[in-house]
Scaffold this active site. Sequence first.
Site, PDB file in Angstrom:
ATOM      1  N   LYS A 154       0.806  -1.236   0.000  1.00 29.94           N
ATOM      2  CA  LYS A 154       0.000   0.000   0.000  1.00 29.94           C
ATOM      3  C   LYS A 154       0.839   1.287   0.000  1.00 29.94           C
ATOM      4  CE  LYS A 154      -4.125  -1.934   2.161  1.00 29.94           C
ATOM      5  NZ  LYS A 154      -5.218  -1.718   3.117  1.00 29.94           N
ATOM      6  N   ASP A 196      -9.960   2.680   1.837  1.00 24.12           N
ATOM      7  CA  ASP A 196     -10.091   2.260   3.240  1.00 24.12           C
ATOM      8  C   ASP A 196     -10.556   3.479   4.044  1.00 24.12           C
ATOM      9  OD1 ASP A 196      -9.062  -0.312   2.757  1.00 24.12           O
ATOM     10  OD2 ASP A 196      -7.003   0.365   3.080  1.00 24.12           O
TER      11      ASP A 196
END
Length: 290
Positions: A74, A110
């Site tokens: 990420k 997210d």
Amino acid sequence: MTENSISGTTSVCAVIGDPIEHTMSPAMHNAAFRETGVDFVYTAFRVSAKELGEAIRGMRALGIKGLNVTIPHKVAVMAFLDELDPLAEKIGAVNTIVNDGGVLTGFNTDASGAMRALAERGIETDGRKIVVLGAGGASRAVSLALADGGGRLTILNRREELDWAEELAARLARFFGSNIPALELTDDNLAGALDGADLLVNTTSVGMVPRAESTPVKASLLHGGLAVLDIVYNPLKTKLLGDAETAGAATVAGIEMLAWQGAIAFEKWTGKPAPNRLMRDEAVRLLEKP
Ligand code: ATR
């Protein structure tokens, strides 16, 4: 196999990570693609850290429309993208890439997923007193989003040496100019922080199966003035959420956030509203499978 009908015009999306075998994203997205009738298909690729750059070049070469990015890529993936959404840039992590005619843009759904899950329940963040438990990767995404949404944060972390929490607090201070307290996760500090708080967010793994009987917060510290978001989604109702309900607090389950992070990615790739309920139900079905 899915029942998507794949042809020469089908757009491809996928999740990359290492390991990747247990991902729920292909089931969630293919269910959503079928439901909405878009000409898309979604798969999963195991990509090692040393091949991440090659994988992203491959995305460009193959015209892959969208990627979700999970552990451990990420942060590292940002170096290979053309553009970053402002919130993803502040967070310093990307979980969704959109390929728009060869221009790759990174987003963090997210973070926006957590905000949508709260908004869906009418839970506001602007000016609210918010307590965040944990200072890892998940906390980084959610804390930056909450601060971006005007929240007044306190962060509590287990580790005594608070380097991580302080790094996160420093990042928050850099972008939002406020001084965000980073405290050790103790009962005393929790009691102080939760007094008069509007929202509690658990970003730690405490309460996850196989230790579903555990909770990061003693039930006696919860109160009816709180809303509680737990990012743990297995079990669907954690002990923290059960205790919060008993205390009269509003609750948002981790599965809602998981479904929204997928739904927002779907919207960015297809340009269509996502069937969010169906994506959540698909994730629940997978979790409940023996
Ligand atoms: P993620 O990407 O899911 O956030 P992470 O970066 O490893 O994963 O962060 C995990 C977070 O959960 C950390 O804040 C961790 O606290 P430490 O920094 O002290 O390790 C927290 N955590 C994990 N297990 C915990 C436990 N049993 N009690 C309290 N906090 C815990």
